[in-house]
Design a protein around this motif. Sequence first.
Motif, PDB file in Angstrom:
ATOM      1  N   LEU A  38      11.330  36.664  46.594  1.00  0.00           N
ATOM      2  CA  LEU A  38      12.567  35.730  46.583  1.00  0.00           C
ATOM      3  C   LEU A  38      12.662  34.464  47.164  1.00  0.00           C
ATOM      4  CD1 LEU A  38      15.327  38.495  45.458  1.00  0.00           C
ATOM      5  CD2 LEU A  38      14.365  36.779  43.847  1.00  0.00           C
ATOM      6  N   THR A  39      12.383  34.767  48.466  1.00  0.00           N
ATOM      7  CA  THR A  39      12.446  33.662  49.676  1.00  0.00           C
ATOM      8  C   THR A  39      11.534  32.642  49.259  1.00  0.00           C
ATOM      9  OG1 THR A  39      13.380  34.991  51.292  1.00  0.00           O
ATOM     10  CG2 THR A  39      11.977  32.837  52.014  1.00  0.00           C
ATOM     11  N   LEU A  40      10.105  33.005  48.702  1.00  0.00           N
ATOM     12  CA  LEU A  40       9.287  32.104  48.443  1.00  0.00           C
ATOM     13  C   LEU A  40       9.545  31.525  47.202  1.00  0.00           C
ATOM     14  CD1 LEU A  40       5.839  33.912  49.301  1.00  0.00           C
ATOM     15  CD2 LEU A  40       7.417  32.508  50.461  1.00  0.00           C
ATOM     16  N   SER A  50      12.965  27.983  41.558  1.00  0.00           N
ATOM     17  CA  SER A  50      13.636  27.746  42.888  1.00  0.00           C
ATOM     18  C   SER A  50      15.266  28.265  42.432  1.00  0.00           C
ATOM     19  CB  SER A  50      13.529  26.425  43.342  1.00  0.00           C
ATOM     20  OG  SER A  50      14.572  26.227  44.468  1.00  0.00           O
ATOM     21  N   TRP A  51      15.402  27.317  41.295  1.00  0.00           N
ATOM     22  CA  TRP A  51      17.072  27.539  40.747  1.00  0.00           C
ATOM     23  C   TRP A  51      17.064  29.106  40.397  1.00  0.00           C
ATOM     24  CZ3 TRP A  51      17.036  22.550  37.436  1.00  0.00           C
ATOM     25  CH2 TRP A  51      17.304  21.494  38.334  1.00  0.00           C
ATOM     26  N   MET A  52      16.404  29.629  39.478  1.00  0.00           N
ATOM     27  CA  MET A  52      16.565  30.941  39.041  1.00  0.00           C
ATOM     28  C   MET A  52      16.509  31.974  40.408  1.00  0.00           C
ATOM     29  SD  MET A  52      13.825  31.032  35.950  1.00  0.00           S
ATOM     30  CE  MET A  52      14.290  32.965  35.760  1.00  0.00           C
ATOM     31  N   ALA A  53      15.823  31.611  41.478  1.00  0.00           N
ATOM     32  CA  ALA A  53      15.888  32.629  42.517  1.00  0.00           C
ATOM     33  C   ALA A  53      16.948  32.507  43.383  1.00  0.00           C
ATOM     34  CB  ALA A  53      14.603  32.165  43.388  1.00  0.00           C
ATOM     35  N   GLN A  54      17.577  31.078  43.389  1.00  0.00           N
ATOM     36  CA  GLN A  54      18.717  30.733  44.317  1.00  0.00           C
ATOM     37  C   GLN A  54      19.960  31.218  43.452  1.00  0.00           C
ATOM     38  OE1 GLN A  54      19.042  26.815  45.591  1.00  0.00           O
ATOM     39  NE2 GLN A  54      16.871  26.630  45.897  1.00  0.00           N
ATOM     40  N   GLY A  55      19.843  31.206  42.027  1.00  0.00           N
ATOM     41  CA  GLY A  55      21.026  31.915  41.317  1.00  0.00           C
ATOM     42  C   GLY A  55      21.215  33.267  41.509  1.00  0.00           C
ATOM     43  N   MET A  60      23.910  38.024  43.098  1.00  0.00           N
ATOM     44  CA  MET A  60      23.647  39.523  43.986  1.00  0.00           C
ATOM     45  C   MET A  60      24.490  39.601  45.345  1.00  0.00           C
ATOM     46  SD  MET A  60      22.175  40.889  41.415  1.00  0.00           S
ATOM     47  CE  MET A  60      22.046  42.501  42.088  1.00  0.00           C
ATOM     48  N   ARG A  61      24.663  38.559  45.918  1.00  0.00           N
ATOM     49  CA  ARG A  61      25.325  38.391  47.202  1.00  0.00           C
ATOM     50  C   ARG A  61      26.812  38.016  46.854  1.00  0.00           C
ATOM     51  NH1 ARG A  61      24.480  34.817  50.572  1.00  0.00           N
ATOM     52  NH2 ARG A  61      24.863  35.709  52.698  1.00  0.00           N
ATOM     53  N   ALA A 103      17.577  43.006  48.088  1.00  0.00           N
ATOM     54  CA  ALA A 103      16.701  42.214  47.928  1.00  0.00           C
ATOM     55  C   ALA A 103      17.060  40.766  48.316  1.00  0.00           C
ATOM     56  CB  ALA A 103      15.758  42.316  46.599  1.00  0.00           C
ATOM     57  N   ALA A 104      18.174  40.538  47.763  1.00  0.00           N
ATOM     58  CA  ALA A 104      18.989  39.256  47.982  1.00  0.00           C
ATOM     59  C   ALA A 104      19.329  39.239  49.119  1.00  0.00           C
ATOM     60  CB  ALA A 104      20.390  39.052  46.934  1.00  0.00           C
ATOM     61  N   TYR A 105      19.846  40.167  49.992  1.00  0.00           N
ATOM     62  CA  TYR A 105      20.305  39.783  51.407  1.00  0.00           C
ATOM     63  C   TYR A 105      19.047  39.571  52.284  1.00  0.00           C
ATOM     64  CZ  TYR A 105      25.022  41.108  50.607  1.00  0.00           C
ATOM     65  OH  TYR A 105      26.369  40.988  50.082  1.00  0.00           O
ATOM     66  N   PHE A 106      17.887  40.580  51.909  1.00  0.00           N
ATOM     67  CA  PHE A 106      16.729  40.301  52.930  1.00  0.00           C
ATOM     68  C   PHE A 106      16.270  38.867  52.681  1.00  0.00           C
ATOM     69  CE2 PHE A 106      16.372  45.099  52.907  1.00  0.00           C
ATOM     70  CZ  PHE A 106      16.888  45.311  54.218  1.00  0.00           C
ATOM     71  N   ALA A 107      16.230  38.371  51.264  1.00  0.00           N
ATOM     72  CA  ALA A 107      16.077  37.027  51.068  1.00  0.00           C
ATOM     73  C   ALA A 107      16.464  36.081  51.804  1.00  0.00           C
ATOM     74  CB  ALA A 107      16.014  36.772  49.609  1.00  0.00           C
ATOM     75  N   GLU A 108      17.777  36.237  52.130  1.00  0.00           N
ATOM     76  CA  GLU A 108      18.368  35.123  52.872  1.00  0.00           C
ATOM     77  C   GLU A 108      17.950  35.289  54.493  1.00  0.00           C
ATOM     78  OE1 GLU A 108      21.133  32.450  52.105  1.00  0.00           O
ATOM     79  OE2 GLU A 108      19.557  32.709  50.769  1.00  0.00           O
TER      80      GLU A 108
END
Length: 219
Positions: A38-40, A50-55, A60-61, A103-108
């Motif tokens: 997700l970070t990548l 990028s927008w989909m991943a950030q959204g 989720m967060r 996964a969203a938290y780890f992505a950040e």
Amino acid sequence: MSFDYILSVLKPMLEGAQVTILLFLIAIVISIPFGFLLTLASRSNIRMISWMAQGYIYIMRGTPLLLQLLFICFGLPMLPVVGEYLVLDRFVAACLGFILNYAAYFAEIFRGGLLSIDKGQYEASQVLGMNRWQTLTRIIIPQMFRVALPAVANESVTLVKDTALLYAVAVPELLHFAQTAVNRDFTILPFFLAAIIYLLMTLILSLFFKFLERRFKFE
């Protein structure tokens, strides 16, 4: 309270702790690499990705984990047309909810680790003739992991404690058996025993991450 009573209460609670540990292991093993992907994706040059991943990360967060668990367990089967195909085993649904959320938290966390790496590292790898994959695996990921390790450790400890939310979706885990014993025997001793078990699990996890920090010479 007799020692025999403590043993009789501990037995089902330890069985519930096995469910807690199993969910933790499944969630941590899958959510960490998913979070890195997700970070990548959020840093992709393709705007739509990028927008989909950030959204996804924002949603989720920005919503409670409990709400997500309830939606996956009870909301998905109520969707029109496809709902009947989305009825999941409660434990499987809980695992899915934890994976998607963490996964969203780890992505950040990984995003912060990547941002901490000096741009000169990328330029130096290009000078050495490394391609993007070699730069990522040999230069960037090891440094990012060292920077992100303390935050990953904190999030992992939080994950252990959040497994208590399984109680809300009727998955028989540690807290479920503790609450059952309290209601049946009118004593708060099972809560203290549950607290000790949680503390032992988080202690072992903390010691493991301390070992990793020393191993990677973070301290």
